[in-house]
Motif scaffolding. Structure first.
Motif, short mmCIF file in Angstrom:
data_model
loop_
_atom_site.label_atom_id
_atom_site.label_comp_id
_atom_site.label_asym_id
_atom_site.label_seq_id
_atom_site.Cartn_x
_atom_site.Cartn_y
_atom_site.Cartn_z
N GLY A 83 33.31 37.84 34.12
CA GLY A 83 34.64 38.25 34.47
C GLY A 83 34.93 39.67 34.05
O GLY A 83 34.03 40.44 33.69
N ALA A 84 36.22 40.02 34.08
CA ALA A 84 36.61 41.39 33.75
C ALA A 84 36.37 41.72 32.29
O ALA A 84 36.23 42.89 31.92
CB ALA A 84 38.09 41.58 34.11
N ASP A 85 36.33 40.72 31.40
CA ASP A 85 36.13 40.98 29.98
C ASP A 85 34.67 41.29 29.65
O ASP A 85 34.33 41.57 28.50
CB ASP A 85 36.60 39.80 29.13
CG ASP A 85 35.92 38.50 29.53
OD1 ASP A 85 35.08 38.53 30.46
OD2 ASP A 85 36.22 37.44 28.94
N GLY A 86 33.78 41.16 30.63
CA GLY A 86 32.38 41.49 30.42
C GLY A 86 31.52 40.36 29.91
O GLY A 86 30.30 40.51 29.80
N SER A 87 32.12 39.23 29.56
CA SER A 87 31.32 38.09 29.08
C SER A 87 30.54 37.50 30.25
O SER A 87 31.04 37.39 31.36
CB SER A 87 32.22 37.03 28.46
OG SER A 87 33.15 36.55 29.42
N GLN A 125 39.71 34.49 37.73
CA GLN A 125 40.05 35.89 37.54
C GLN A 125 40.08 36.60 38.90
O GLN A 125 39.42 36.17 39.85
CB GLN A 125 39.05 36.56 36.61
CG GLN A 125 39.09 36.00 35.19
CD GLN A 125 38.16 36.72 34.25
OE1 GLN A 125 37.75 37.87 34.52
NE2 GLN A 125 37.82 36.09 33.14
N PRO A 126 40.83 37.69 39.01
CA PRO A 126 40.95 38.38 40.31
C PRO A 126 39.61 38.83 40.87
O PRO A 126 39.40 38.81 42.08
CB PRO A 126 41.85 39.58 40.00
CG PRO A 126 42.61 39.17 38.79
CD PRO A 126 41.70 38.30 37.98
N GLU A 127 38.68 39.23 39.98
CA GLU A 127 37.37 39.67 40.44
C GLU A 127 36.29 39.00 39.60
O GLU A 127 36.45 38.80 38.39
CB GLU A 127 37.23 41.19 40.35
CG GLU A 127 38.14 41.93 41.32
CD GLU A 127 37.92 43.43 41.27
OE1 GLU A 127 37.21 43.88 40.34
OE2 GLU A 127 38.44 44.14 42.15
N VAL A 128 35.19 38.65 40.26
CA VAL A 128 34.08 37.98 39.60
C VAL A 128 32.81 38.76 39.89
O VAL A 128 32.58 39.21 41.02
CB VAL A 128 33.95 36.52 40.10
CG1 VAL A 128 32.72 35.86 39.47
CG2 VAL A 128 35.19 35.73 39.77
N HIS A 142 27.10 41.78 42.08
CA HIS A 142 28.03 41.97 43.19
C HIS A 142 29.44 41.59 42.74
O HIS A 142 29.66 40.52 42.16
CB HIS A 142 27.62 41.11 44.38
CG HIS A 142 26.22 41.38 44.86
ND1 HIS A 142 25.92 42.32 45.82
CD2 HIS A 142 25.02 40.85 44.48
CE1 HIS A 142 24.62 42.34 46.03
NE2 HIS A 142 24.04 41.45 45.22
N GLN A 143 30.37 42.48 43.03
CA GLN A 143 31.76 42.24 42.68
C GLN A 143 32.45 41.49 43.83
O GLN A 143 32.52 41.98 44.94
CB GLN A 143 32.47 43.57 42.41
CG GLN A 143 33.89 43.41 41.93
CD GLN A 143 34.53 44.76 41.59
OE1 GLN A 143 33.88 45.80 41.67
NE2 GLN A 143 35.78 44.73 41.20
N ILE A 144 32.96 40.29 43.50
CA ILE A 144 33.55 39.40 44.51
C ILE A 144 34.99 39.10 44.13
O ILE A 144 35.31 38.89 42.95
CB ILE A 144 32.76 38.08 44.62
CG1 ILE A 144 31.27 38.35 44.83
CG2 ILE A 144 33.32 37.21 45.74
CD1 ILE A 144 30.93 39.03 46.11
N LYS A 145 35.85 39.05 45.14
CA LYS A 145 37.23 38.61 44.93
C LYS A 145 37.37 37.18 45.47
O LYS A 145 37.41 36.98 46.69
CB LYS A 145 38.21 39.53 45.65
CG LYS A 145 38.29 40.93 45.05
CD LYS A 145 39.34 41.76 45.77
CE LYS A 145 39.45 43.15 45.14
NZ LYS A 145 40.48 43.98 45.83
N PRO A 146 37.38 36.18 44.60
CA PRO A 146 37.46 34.79 45.08
C PRO A 146 38.75 34.55 45.86
O PRO A 146 39.81 35.09 45.54
CB PRO A 146 37.44 33.96 43.80
CG PRO A 146 36.84 34.86 42.76
CD PRO A 146 37.28 36.24 43.13
N GLN A 147 38.65 33.74 46.88
CA GLN A 147 39.82 33.35 47.67
C GLN A 147 40.67 32.38 46.86
O GLN A 147 40.15 31.50 46.17
CB GLN A 147 39.38 32.70 48.99
CG GLN A 147 40.51 32.45 49.96
CD GLN A 147 39.99 32.10 51.35
OE1 GLN A 147 39.16 32.84 51.89
NE2 GLN A 147 40.45 30.98 51.87
#
Length: 728
Positions: A83-87, A125-128, A142-147
């Motif tokens: 996620g965005a936190d880098g974990s 999260q908004p981006e995965v 790859h940066q994905i925006k889940p629906q």
């Protein structure tokens, strides 16, 4: 005051609530973040190869992943997500297991649910970030925006199968219960149906997830799935404790319910090491109990074709349907070797239970239900289908109420109603179609056969052809209609005419029970036979009456004319008598339907004939006629007038030794009176023997509503015959 609902209302309410629950399950399944990835831990590759994580088997079109053309579909695996936190969370094959109770211990299940929560939290999260490894071992991110919501079209077939099986089980159980609410057997069957719904609905959500669900939601869905399976076991055990033979009293049903409920407490509170002993063992033992009870019922039903017929369909289908699920899914998990088939597909086995129930109702009157039960079911389904289509059309296609309702009504009329009729014919058909034309011929043969052994034999042959019973015996009954006996084991046929009543047993050579349709057919045959016999009796009565009429007319008319010819000395006159006799004979045989004749004309012809007869015998004639008006006599009155005068004159010629005959005719509307007297030897009223002629006169008068009197002249100087009848 308590409110009692009709079966239609109760079934409609139950179906509506179950559909609402199904839509709720659909909403939960859709309320998940969606990538559009079809993942698997066991890819079907032409050349097997090692990989990490989960294999990316394919990508849904118009999904978030489909916007990244650089992700190699079917040629790569997803090894981790972040996620965005880098974990970074490594993706493992166990993340995709269909049923968490396949894990070895409850500790492993708790760890699995915790891991599901972490994966789901990242996906929300908004981006995965997806870590994708190609076949060559290279890893790309790859940066994905889940629906935000999973589309309905992405739900696999297994989801709909499990929802459909749950609905079918619940509907069938409720359908039978609402028709027999007071019976414990139907209550248990309804409980089993509710358990199947409670088990299948949650499984439909978590077994078809894309990757992860919230851990708490997943755990509760698993608990409900287990509870539904236990409730299904409770219902089926209770059912076969009560049906088709009541093995125990109703209060003893608490024993299996309590034991299975205790196993569910053990499972929920995780009081043993793992689900193998906390859940799977209880389900296997419940299945063994069901099989044992079916075998016990078969032994108890020995010699009872009705109960054995029920068990041959319903009991066997229950054992095969539920047993197949236990053998392919539950037992392998108990042994730690994993299920043999997908749980979503295995749920289809339960449909065998309810198909067997439907066929049992149609063929063997399961739970004492008949064809009318299907009409209730089809009616409620039709109503719900109409409302459902209406709602769908309003939501998707037509934005106004009236056009949507009209369109849904058209679809139901063109699709559901023909399908319903086909289902009814398929489920309720008698098998071999009866040859009604041949049955009608057999009925007529029975009706036209004179009473006796042949008629009884033909009636038995007809019943054997129509119902094919294993046995038929004579019995005494008092009812006038065909009647089911012993819940369809036998059919009682009442006596009709000279045919004795009988009892038919074991319909269709013992392969089915007698149904209400058989009762209707038997009553139809009885009505046809009654009408045919009444027609035969009426025909025979008409023939007998016609024979009697011809005999009377020949005796009363032809005899006197032949006697006149015999006494005539003139050859020409004798020939005339004979020709007139032949003419009268043709009229008598044909019962000529003339309109009648005037009284004066009839009397003139008759006077000429009688005068000729008496003249030939040297007897004087005193002929007097009195009438108040001209009258047209109907043909029956003409025949009666001629017959009475001719018969009276014939008796005088044969027995009286008279010198004079007086014939007086008096017509005073509406009565015609005829008095014939002679001055012969007379008779003794005590010793007189009434012959055919006098008896015919009396019979004619009774038929016409008139009177007949036979008497003596004063001082025993001859006899007097007086008749009187109305002329209309």
């Amino acid at each position: 005051m308590s409110i009692r609902f009709t079966p239609n209302v109760l079934l409609s309410i139950a179906m509506a609530l179950s559909l609402i629950l199904a839509f709720l399950m659909l909403a939960v399944a859709m309320d998940q973040r969606w990538l559009g990835a079809k993942l698997t831990d066991n890819p079907r590759l032409a050349t097997p190869q090692a990989f990490e994580g989960l294999w990316l088997n394919s990508i849904d079109r118009n999904s978030p992943l489909s916007r990244h053309s650089d992700i190699p579909e079917g040629l790569a695996s997803i090894t981790a997500i972040s996620g965005a936190d880098g974990s970074i969370i490594q993706v493992m094959p166990n993340d995709l297991i269909e049923e968490p109770d396949a894990l070895a211990s409850y500790a492993a299940m708790r760890e699995f649910f915790a891991r599901q929560s972490k994966l789901n939290a990242v996906l929300r999260q908004p981006e995965v970030m997806l870590h994708v490894q190609s076949q060559g071992g290279d890893t790309s991110i790859h940066q994905i925006k889940p629906q935000q919501e999973r589309p309905v079209s992405s739900l696999p077939l297994a989801f709909w199968l499990q929802i459909g099986v749950g609905l079918a089980g619940f509907w069938m159980g409720t359908w039978i219960w609402v028709l027999r609410r007071a019976e414990w057997a139907t209550r248990m069957f309804a409980l089993a149906g509710a358990g199947l719904l409670i088990s299948a609905f949650p499984a439909a959500i978590y077994s078809t997830r894309e990757l992860a669900l919230p851990g708490d939601l997943f755990q509760w869905l698993s608990i409900f799935n287990h509870a539904g399976a236990i409730i299904f076991g409770m219902g089926m055990i209770g059912l076969f404790l009560q049906y088709p033979r009541k093995l125990v009293k109703a209060r003893w049903l608490l024993v299996p319910v309590t034991l299975l409920a205790a196993s569910q407490v053990v499972d929920i509170w995780q009081l043993v090491e793992g689900p193998a002993f906390g859940f799977h063992l209880a389900v296997v033992l419940a299945m063994l109990s069901i099989i044992t009870l079916v075998l016990v019922q078969l032994k108890v039903a020995k010699g009872n074709p009705r109960d054995r017929a029920v068990l041959s369909w319903f009991g066997l289908s229950a054992v095969i349907g539920a047993g197949a699920f236990v053998v392919t899914v539950i037992t392998p998990n108990l042994l730690g070797i994993g299920s043999f088939v997908s749980q979503g597909v295995a749920f289809l086995f339960f449909l065998l239970v309810y198909i067997g129930a439907a066929l049992g109702v149609a063929r063997f009157r399961l739970f004492q239900l008949g064809e009318w039960a299907f009409r209730i079911l089809f009616y409620v389904i039709g109503v719900l289908l109409l409302l459902g289509l209406d709602a769908i059309l309003i939501a998707t296609i037509v934005d106004k109420r009236a056009p949507a309702f009209a369109l849904s009504l058209l679809i139901v009329s063109l699709a559901w109603l023909p399908l319903r009729d086909r289902l009814e014919r398929l489920l309720l058909s008698r098998g071999e179609t009866l040859d009604y034309e041949n049955l009608f011929r057999q009925v007529m043969d029975v009706a036209l056969t004179p009473p006796g052994r042949d008629q009884h034999a033909r009636w038995r042959s007809l019943l054997e052809h129509a119902f094919r019973p294993l046995s038929m015996e004579i019995m005494q009954n008092t009812h006038t209609k065909a009647k089911l006996m012993e819940d369809g084991l036998a059919l009682s046929i009442p006596a009709i005419g000279d045919l004795t009543s009988c009892r038919l047993e074991y319909a269709d050579s013992g392969r089915k029970l007698f149904s209400l349709r058989d009762v209707a057919l038997a009553n139809e045959l009885l009505a046809m036979l009654t009408n045919a016999q009444e027609s035969r009796v009426a025909y025979e009565k008409g023939v007998a009456e016609e024979r009697q009429r011809i005999a009377r007319d020949i005796h009363d008319n032809i005899g006197v004319q032949l006697l006149g010819a015999l006494h005539s000395q003139n050859a020409n006159r004798k020939n005339t008598f004979i020709r007139e006799t032949l003419t009268d004979l043709r009229d008598i045989i044909n019962n000529a339907g003339m309109q009648g004749a005037p009284l004066d004309e009839v009397l003139a012809d008759l006077r000429a004939q009688i005068a000729e007869y008496l003249c030939a015998a040297n007897i004087a004639l005193d002929w007097q006629v009195k009438r108040d008006e001209p009258v047209m006599l109907p043909m029956i009155a003409v025949h009666t007038l001629r017959s009475v005068i001719r018969e009276a004159v014939q008796n005088t010629l044969k027995y009286a030794g008279a010198e004079q005959v007086s014939i007086h005719v008096d017509f005073t509307r509406p009565m015609l009176t005829i008095r014939v007297a002679d001055d012969g030897c007379g008779f003794s009223a005590e010793n007189v023997t009434v012959g055919h002629g006098l008896d015919h006169m009396r019979t004619r008068m009774i038929g016409l509503g008139g009177t007949f009197t036979l008497g003596e002249q004063a001082n025993n100087q001859g006899s007097v015959i007086t008749v009187q009848f109305p002329v209309t």
